[in-house]
Structure formats: structure tokens, C-alpha cells
Enzyme design. Structure first.
Site: not given
Lengths: 295, 295, 295, 295
Positions: C47-48, C166, C191
Site C-alpha cells: 500500500s505504501n 499481514k 501492519g
């Protein structure tokens, strides 16, 4: 049930306090003014009546004062829902003795996750069975955190002593489902002024509207235009009402509602703590919102 | 923008697959049938078109097939919103080159908490500035988890290349606020069939409705009755449509929509995984819901 | 799966852009610096990593660059989940060919209401069956609007090619349930950095933490103190990390994460639109948060 | 405040009814049994005590019976929060006169949208100023629909008469923030048994746990193992407790809690309507969950 027909515009009447003490005289003065308008009745001790902030004696006093001030040809609906079934029954019957025509029963809601279809069904049926006056269901998920589904309303609507609902969810799709799935004489009121006109279009019999504490005539006019088939004017009145309606509910709540009442000549005053009035800096905003209604 | 007026009923056209492969011939056959109805146009690659399950080549093929099958006098709206601003611009302009009349831009939504007023304002303005065709905003919080507020819509509506919105929230109060606060020529479509008639009452120009893939004529008829001032029949049609509309969206989604299309003679087929069709045990329920529409 | 053990601290590696174009050289320089720390591996295109903002060619380039820069003794986990099952399978196997050790599969989420237990079960099993490398499940409801229940995780955890999860929900009760109900060799990563230490206490094998892009050594130190049974120091490190961790995720997101990377000597740069960096006025706040980590 | 230290395990004591009438003798018998365990005290009239279902006389009777049965060396905490500030103050001082050591004040919550930072700050400070005994804040968003932020708790924690909090949100990240941002002597209790051990790890002083009505000794044992630095056994006890804890709260609520009390020799009985007990078909499930605790 008395022969009063459940329809039209009712304000959920605000409860005035003077120096934080209940002021039933101010309440009666407000009702006497309202009596000169086309309001079809009153909801006493509804959410906007700060019922949750009153003790037993105060609630009895409010009901008594209301009975004195409400003429027999207007609906006297009493907000009597409590967390427990037994206290709800007790209060519905207190209001019946004092002379209410019908009682509005908010969803019990503290134990949200446990307020299942079955728990709520049993609760409303037990109240309906024992109540000495007809009851209406009150769905207000923004306060209760519990939504009553059309399935549940349909199941309850066949009970002869459950005669209607006030749905304040603002959800017109749900309101339409309720109307579609309940008997024709089951009275469906909308409890959210910004969707009053769409609710009438889809079949609501009326509105129980906080803003009707402030501009009762305009709310009544919208209903009359609608009843006359004048959709254009009804829609225009809706757009005219909405900004003020939002200010006195979603934006500023009961403190704002009472400030607006004061501005137009009713007796609002201050709400009880933890509620508090809008900051004075908002008053000019309020005056601007009221301007279109001054003639 | 071409001179087509943005109004009326548009289906968000389903995308047919045969053995899980895109079938543009089936798509064209569906569109040719729809062309015989009073639909004012089509949304291609909208949420119900499974656009998120197609790769780049497939999306281009769908747009090309649609351009072939859609007559010039019907709106060809293309669902072109992507997560990034640059990809959104690229796709809007691909659709422009292929011949779409306008593009519908869904809210970017993966980084929900970061999709602030300012992030979304910049995004839509950047797309509007660069797009070769007009764009409409698409608000569908049940899929995106992001709601576009009336404040934001009002701010965007003054841009000359942002010509309207599809609001699928089902929230009629919000829809009314959008209508009240945007220019008269800003086209507000409702995207939720169970509130189609109330949305028209409050000023929507039309509906982009999944169920119009199944019963286009009935959706068009509701709009025509409304336009003719026949509120009674429009309301009755609303109540007639709602149960089927809910079945093909909220209850069974795209798999259900496609099953219903198959039942009435369009080519629906199966959705792509992870979607799957309703269990066959639901088919009799569906048949019962379709019964009122068979003549 | 290669013999690398799934545990320890992995950053979800940020993807650098220069003038909005992918900069794989900057990515490799960051990874080379990270290789000097005790990080056990890397999540690429999580996502990051702004994976949702990259096109196909860019994603392949990122995977290729990562393979070059990641030593064989560190985990190379690739974020490969897509909306459709077929595209997810395709991407997992692209990452396998490029040399990823395992793939992290985010919940498909656009059609939220349709992502039922059964839809998700089929999706993950279909991917697991066909994937050439082991997969881990990625639960991140704040982005997807879909929460994977312990019931579902338990059902999936017995598949030999589904090797871990995660969980970024931040919900420690749920994380504990997952740990309690899955096999001992099912790798449960947390996470969410603000609950890293409590997650380790309850049995997580490690953390995939955005803030590990900024202060990898401190995150690793917390894990080491915990492994050594030094709960007091681990707790103190948790309290030290939390304010920065919140700033680079909940408060300012990827734009803030990249600004923080720049501040401490990694190459962050700007995120792609519609994301944007924090206003410069926030930089002094950031510097103050980084101060405790400068020696 | 009396010299009792705020820490350890307290049950939110269930209130027994016999034929729907309050049974204070049964309450005292339960407390006498609990007094033989290592519980550090009791929360009387907390959420699990069905306080919202009792009238004024009943609440006074429960407090009086509790005062008789609770030894001076155990904490007597009274759940006294009401919707209005004035009623809250009145009840706190009633409990003080009856002999409670401290009062737990649940968030006022009916007018959810109006319960702003400022409204809640004023409410808690007004109560703290006037209360004759110390107060603790009670955050239980699953019942109130209102979450108290760490910002607010931090602001309140400096008042000398606000001595702690019970946080039942289950959100360990939030609990950690509260601990990090409040004075060392501000007592942070967790109110969610499935995260008791992680909460202790991060610095909670104890737990106010529904399941401690059923298995007080095991809850106390977990705390003792933790205090002794035996993290392995504490974690194992957590996993042992969780399934039962979930059954008597999230899954079956107070009706389930009381059924479980009956099973192990305390006097639970039936809850008041609209609550009702789990169907008898669930009893074998409950027996299985209790099995690990029988020796």
C-alpha cells in the site's frame, strides 16, 4: 385511539428551562402560540424535548402542562420509550392517564449489539399489548445507533395497537420500503425536515420536524401545497426550509433550535448540560437564515 | 460536449463474458436491443460493467464496440476514473478518441483517509482541465468508502468542463443539497433505482440505473409519467420497480443483474471471479420478481 | 518458498518518483542503505508503495529493480493483489518469474457488499492453487473497507500455499484470535506500528511497518529487545516510535512518509496525485518527531 | 479517595433478578463468594449490571447491598453516569453517601453528534468539581456510539479528582496512547477481556472484565503471572480465557453472562427485557467453553 387522524405537521416540542429549572409556563405559552397555526399536533418529550435530561417528576409535569395547553382536536403524542420494556410500559400508561392520545416509542439502544430483530420485536409487541393508548415506533439511528429495518416494521405493523412510525433516518429508500410493506392505515411520518417533500411524494402522511418549532406555518404550507398537487411550490418551500432545518438539527442541535425559537418570538432558552448553545458568533448566521421567513 | 442533453434513463451497461473472455459481440447485440427503447444513452464501463476486472486491451475493445453500437443521438458516457490523476486523464482521453461523449469519473478511493476535500478538488480539477470531453463526477460511497460532500460538488460545479454528477449514495437529502447548490445546467443523475421517483421530484434530470439493463422500458416509463406530471403513476411504477431493483443490486449484485438479463432475453452470462452468480435456488425468486413486468 | 523464515521487520517500501516518473535507481539506492540494517526483508508494491498508481510496465520495473537490490538472504515479498482473481494470479506469477519469494494479496474490495466469506474464500484458494510462490493474505480494512474475519483466515490457513497474513487493522483482539486459530507455522505479521509491541506479546512473528522506511534500526531494535525477553525496553521503544509512526501514516499518509524519508537521508520525494505532500508548515513538527532518533 | 490502590481485576457485577424483581440477597451472596478470590474490587451498576434497566429505588438498593457485602479493603466503584450533568452529579453523590469509593462515569451519548470535545470536557470537569468521591471516565463506544479520544482523556487527566479510565473499546493502540499521554498515577483499566494481557503489557493497571463474574480466579491468575514477569503463562491464560469471554459479551451479552454464572455456581438468572437469555440450544456450547476451567 381517539378519532384524530395521524397526519400533518407536528413539532417535537422543545422543553423550556429557566435557570436550568423546568418552566412549564413557558411551555404552555409556546403551545398556545402554536395552536394558532395549522399544526396537526405535538410530540411532547421527543428527542428535541430533552426527555433524557428530565427526572420523573419533571416528565409528569411536562405531560400535564401539555395536556392543559393542547386542544382536543390536535394530536398529543408523548415520547415515552425507555431502555427496559417494563419502564416503557409504565411510562406509556402514565402518559395515557395524563391524557396523551398516543405514544412514540424510541428503540431501546444502550446494548446495541443485543438489540436484535427478535429482541426489538418482543419489546414492541409487549409494549403494544399492554399500552392503554396506541403506539408509534420511533426510528432515529443517529441517536440510537440502531436502525429498525423494513422487515421488522412490516412484522410489527400488523399489530392493531401499533399504528405508525416516525422515521428520522433521512433514508428515503427505507421510508419508501416501509410505506410499500405496511398497511394503508399505518401512519408513516418522516422525522427529517430536509427530506420532507420527497417523503410526502413517496407516501408519508406527514412530518415530525424540529424546525416546526421555529417556522410552523411554513412547514404546514409545504404540506398544504403538496396536498393541493402543487409540486412546484412544495419543492420550492423545501429548498427554502432546508438550510434553516439543517442549522437547528445537524449543525447546532437543540441549543441551536432553542436559539432560533428565541429569535422568532417563542421561548427557547438554554438546553441542559452537557448540551450548550451555539457560540454567539453564530447568531448573525442564524439571523440570515431566518431572514427569508420574515415578511 | 456534443449537443446531446444530459437527462433521462441510462443503464450502466453490463459487460458480457463467454467462458470468462470478453464478448464484444454480445455487448453489441444487447445495445442494439436497448436502442429500440426510450433510453437516452448508456454508461459504458461503469461499476456494473466490471471495469475493474478488465485489462487495458479489454477496456479499449469495450469502448470501441460501444461506439459502433450506440447511435449518435444517444449519450455515450464512459466510466474512466482511475486511482491516479495521470491514469484518469489518460483514460478519459482514450475514451474521447474512441468517441465517447463524456466521461464519468469515480472518486479515487484506495487511500481513503487521504482523499480529503483538497485532494479530491485538485484531482477533479486537473482531470477537467485536461480532458478532451466533459466529465461528470461519480459518487458511490458503498463501493469507494468515500462520500463526496455537497460542499465539494458545489466547488467543482462551476468548472465549465464538469457538467454533472451521478450520485449513487441513495441519500436524497444529500442529492437535494447538491441540486440546490449547483447551477441549473449542472446535470444531477441519481444512481439508485429505489429512489428514482423521489430524486426526480427533488430535481434530478434522470437516472443511471442498474435495473435499466433488465427493464429499460419500465424505467423510461416512470420518467415519462413524471415528466407528464402524473405523480400517481410514477409513484406506482417506483413501487413496482423497487423489489427487482434491490434484488439485482444490494441483494445479489452483478451476478444477479446478469442472471436477470438472461431471464428476459438480454445476454448477461457470468461475472468474473471473485464475483459469482446467485445460487440457482434463487432463480424462482427472480422469476417471481420479473413476473409483474411480463405482459 | 525459499528457506527464508517469515519473521522480523519489513518496510512496505516507498516507491520514489522524480518529476512524477518512476525512479528505480533511487529505489535501489534506498534498498542498499536498508540492506545495512537488521531488516529481515521488504514488501515491494505494498500500500505504501503506491502500487495502485503504477501501470503495468512500471510495476514490472519496480519488481526488477527490487530483485537486483535485495540480497538472497532477505525476504522479497511482492504486493500483487488485484480486483479480479485472474489478474491477481497473473501478477503473482509475474512476480515469481522476476524472483519474488512470496506475494502479499490484498482483499479485492471494489464491490464491497459482494465480498462475502464465500467470494473471498474462493478467491484466495484459486490464487493459492495457481501461484508459483507462496502467498500471504493482506487485511487492511482502512483502505479496503472489507475486514477479513478470523473465521475466514482460519479456513484459509490450512492451505499449504497460504503461509501467513499481514493484518493492518490495528485490532489486537482480532490479531490474537487469528494467532490462536491458525497453525503454529502460519506467519502472522502486524501492519500497524503503534501496536507492534503488543502484537509481538500476543504472538506475531514480526511487523510490516511504514515507519520502518524511516527508522528501520529502531523498529528492528524493538523486535530484538522483545526476543531477548526485555519487555521494559521494548515497551519504551514502542512509546518512542508511536508519535512518528502515526504522523507518517494516519496523520499525513504517504506524502508524509516520503517527507520523513527525505529528512533522514533516504530518497522519498513526492507521491503521485491525488496524493500530495504535507504543507511545509508541518516540517518543523516532523523534525521535532525525528529528534529523539538522532544521536 | 480512600487509600485503596486502583489496580487489579474487578468484575462489572451482574445484577440478579428473581421473577423480574431485583434480588439484593442474591447479589450479596455472589459478592460474598467473590470476596474469597483475589479480585481487587467491584464495579457496581456498570454496563453489565443492567443499570439502565433499574429505577431510582432499585439503584439505591443495589448500592446499599453492595456496601454491606464489599469489604473495606476492596474497591467499591459505582457506575453513576447519566445523560445530564446534573443527574450525574446527583448520582455520584448518592453513591458517595452510600459509601462507594469512586464512581465510573459513562459518556453521555443520546445526542451523539452534539457530544463534542467541548461538551464532554465541560461535562466531566463539572462532575469532577462537584463529586464528593474521585471519578473515573468510562469509554465504551460499542454501547454509546461515542469514542473518547486520547486528546480529551489527556486534557481531563490533569484534574485531581479524575483519577482514571475504563476503556472498553478494545482498541489497544488507543489504550497505549492514553497511557503514554496521561500521568503515571492515572489509572488505566481495560474493559475488554480478549485484550487483557496485551493491555497489561502496554501499561494498563488492571481489567474491569465481564468474564470475571464467571471465572474470577483465572482472570486474577493472569494478572499475577504478568506481575511476576511470566509472560508465557499470562499469554496462555489469555488464549484460554478469550473464547469464553467472547461468548459472554460480544456473542450472547448479559443473558449469556448470567447463564454462565448459573453454570458455575453464582446466581445469574435472567436479564430484564428487552434482553433475553440465549436459547437453551446454546447451553452445551457454553458447557464446552467452561470445561477447561473445571478442575
Amino acid at each position: 385511539m381517539n378519532p384524530l387522524e395521524l397526519k400533518g405537521v407536528l413539532p417535537p416540542v422543545a422543553t423550556p428551562f429557566t435557570d436550568d429549572e423546568l418552566d412549564t409556563e413557558a411551555l404552555k405559552r409556546n403551545l398556545e402560540k402554536y395552536n394558532k397555526t395549522g399544526l396537526s399536533g405535538y410530540l411532547i418529550l421527543g428527542s428535541n424535548g430533552e426527555g433524557v435530561y428530565l427526572n420523573e417528576g419533571e416528565k409528569r409535569a411536562v405531560l400535564g402542562a401539555a395536556r392543559q395547553a393542547i386542544p382536543q382536536d390536535r394530536i398529543f403524542m408523548a415520547g415515552m420509550g425507555q431502555e427496559s420494556t417494563r419502564e416503557t410500559i409504565r411510562w406509556v400508561n402514565i402518559s395515557a392517564e395524563i391524557g396523551a392520545d398516543c405514544a412514540l416509542i424510541v428503540t431501546p439502544n444502550f446494548y446495541k449489539g443485543l438489540m436484535t430483530f427478535e429482541a426489538l420485536r418482543r419489546h414492541y409487541l409487549a409494549v403494544a399489548e399492554t399500552a392503554k393508548i396506541p403506539i408509534l415506533i420511533y426510528n432515529v439511528p443517529q441517536f440510537t445507533g440502531v436502525n429498525l429495518t423494513p422487515d421488522l416494521i412490516e412484522a410489527l405493523s400488523s399489530h392493531p395497537n401499533i399504528v405508525g412510525i416516525k422515521d428520522s433516518s433521512g433514508n428515503i429508500g427505507q421510508l419508501a420500503e416501509i410505506i410499500r410493506r405496511t398497511p394503508n392505515d399505518f401512519a408513516v411520518f418522516v422525522g427529517s425536515a430536509p427530506v420532507f417533500y420527497p417523503a410526502l411524494c413517496i407516501g408519508a402522511v406527514g412530518g415530525i420536524l424540529a424546525v416546526a418549532n421555529v417556522i410552523p406555518e411554513v412547514c404546514v404550507a409545504l404540506k398544504e401545497r403538496f396536498d393541493a398537487g402543487n409540486h412546484g411550490e412544495a419543492k420550492n418551500l423545501q429548498f427554502k426550509i432546508t438550510p434553516l432545518a439543517r442549522w437547528v438539527t445537524a449543525e447546532h442541535g437543540i441549543g441551536g433550535l432553542k436559539m432560533a425559537m428565541d429569535e422568532v418570538g417563542y421561548e427557547g432558552g438554554l438546553p441542559r448540560s452537557p448540551l450548550f448553545p451555539p457560540d454567539e458568533s453564530h447568531r448573525s448566521e442564524l439571523k440570515a437564515l431566518l431572514e427569508p421567513f420574515r415578511s
